[in-house]
Design an enzyme around this catalytic site. Structure first.
Site, PDB file in Angstrom:
ATOM      1  N   HIS A 103       0.853  -1.197   0.000  1.00  0.00           N
ATOM      2  CA  HIS A 103       0.000   0.000   0.000  1.00  0.00           C
ATOM      3  C   HIS A 103       0.886   1.244   0.000  1.00  0.00           C
ATOM      4  O   HIS A 103       1.958   1.247   0.611  1.00  0.00           O
ATOM      5  CB  HIS A 103      -0.908  -0.021   1.239  1.00  0.00           C
ATOM      6  N   GLU A 152      -4.117   2.088  -7.238  1.00  0.00           N
ATOM      7  CA  GLU A 152      -4.509   3.171  -6.335  1.00  0.00           C
ATOM      8  C   GLU A 152      -3.662   4.419  -6.583  1.00  0.00           C
ATOM      9  O   GLU A 152      -2.555   4.532  -6.058  1.00  0.00           O
ATOM     10  CB  GLU A 152      -4.291   2.732  -4.880  1.00  0.00           C
TER      11      GLU A 152
HETATM   12  P1  PGA Z   1      -9.797   5.815   0.600  1.00  0.00           P
HETATM   13  O1  PGA Z   1      -8.586   4.784   0.789  1.00  0.00           O
HETATM   14  O2  PGA Z   1     -10.971   5.020   0.112  1.00  0.00           O
HETATM   15  O3  PGA Z   1     -10.019   6.402   1.948  1.00  0.00           O
HETATM   16  O4  PGA Z   1      -9.366   6.814  -0.431  1.00  0.00           O
HETATM   17  C1  PGA Z   1      -8.319   3.795  -0.144  1.00  0.00           C
HETATM   18  C2  PGA Z   1      -7.057   3.064   0.199  1.00  0.00           C
HETATM   19  O5  PGA Z   1      -6.070   3.701   0.610  1.00  0.00           O
HETATM   20  O6  PGA Z   1      -6.994   1.833   0.086  1.00  0.00           O
END
Ligand code: PGA
Length: 228
Positions: A103, A152
């Protein structure tokens, strides 16, 4: 629109006390008893709490007989042993089916690099745990053996500004082209309002909501909207 099953993976990050976990499940269960939205088998719903709550989440899923899976947010690059503060893949195996790796918050705040991520992937593969490998774009290196990738974009995480489903789909398609990747999901400000748009895209087979997974009402609304 693709015909695969869709993944909704709630990443709770470093949030919730045990009492808050219990009340989240109380709410979820009350709604679930009225309407089993996962019954069609078209949704795979995964909850990723802090390590300390995995046992509790497991117990609550069993108690209420909910069709939810458990995920961890990280794992050790080492086997079990003298690595203070770490949780090894073989320990997670008893408690979770999925593990999020790489992540952007782990890369940024805990300096995880490609070498460390490769080790983590290797350990999880040995234990047959499902890896959700996070990338920031289609250039991020992906270790051998990864099948599921979460795309992401950093600027969309926790900002309330999601990428458009169309643009996210382009990146997902490019990730699917390059490797032995079977699934790409999208994460970054997913909400009940925009979830369906992502799931309707050809190359996106799920979402990874953070903030919207913390509030059980919002999470339930997301599942409802995804199932329609
Ligand atoms: P968020 O986070 O939905 O709060 O933008 C997503 C993530 O970091 O997996």
């Amino acid at each position: 629109m693709h015909t695969d099953k869709n993944y909704i993976i709630g990443n709770w990050k470093s949030n919730k006390t045990a009492a808050e976990v219990k009340s989240w499940f109380d709410y979820f269960n009350r709604n679930f008893q009225k309407k089993n939205l996962a019954a069609s088998g078209q949704l795979e719903i995964v909850i990723c709490p802090s390590f300390i709550h995995l046992n509790l989440v497991k117990a609550l899923i069993e108690k209420y007989q909910l069709p939810l899976k458990k995920g961890a947010q990280n794992c050790s690059p080492f086997e079990v042993g003298s690595y203070t503060g770490e949780v090894a893949a073989s320990q997670l195996k008893e408690l979770a089916e999925y593990v999020i790796i790489g992540h952007s918050e782990r890369r940024k705040y805990f300096h995880e690099n490609e070498k460390i991520l490769e080790e983590k992937v290797k350990k999880l593969k040995e234990k047959n745990l499902e890896i959700i490998f996070c990338v920031q774009d289609d250039k991020t290196p992906i270790p051998e053996g990864v099948k599921m990738v979460a795309y992401e974009p950093v600027w969309a995480i926790g900002t309330g500004r999601a990428e458009s489903p169309h643009e996210a789909n382009k990146v997902a398609a490019s990730i699917l082209e390059k490797r032995t990747i079977k699934k790409v999901i999208y994460g970054g400000s997913v909400t009940p309002e925009n979830i369906k748009g992502f799931l309707q895209e050809e190359s996106i087979t799920g979402v990874l909501p953070g903030k919207s997974s913390l509030d059980p009402a919002l999470f339930w609304q997301m599942i409802t909207n995804a199932a329609i």
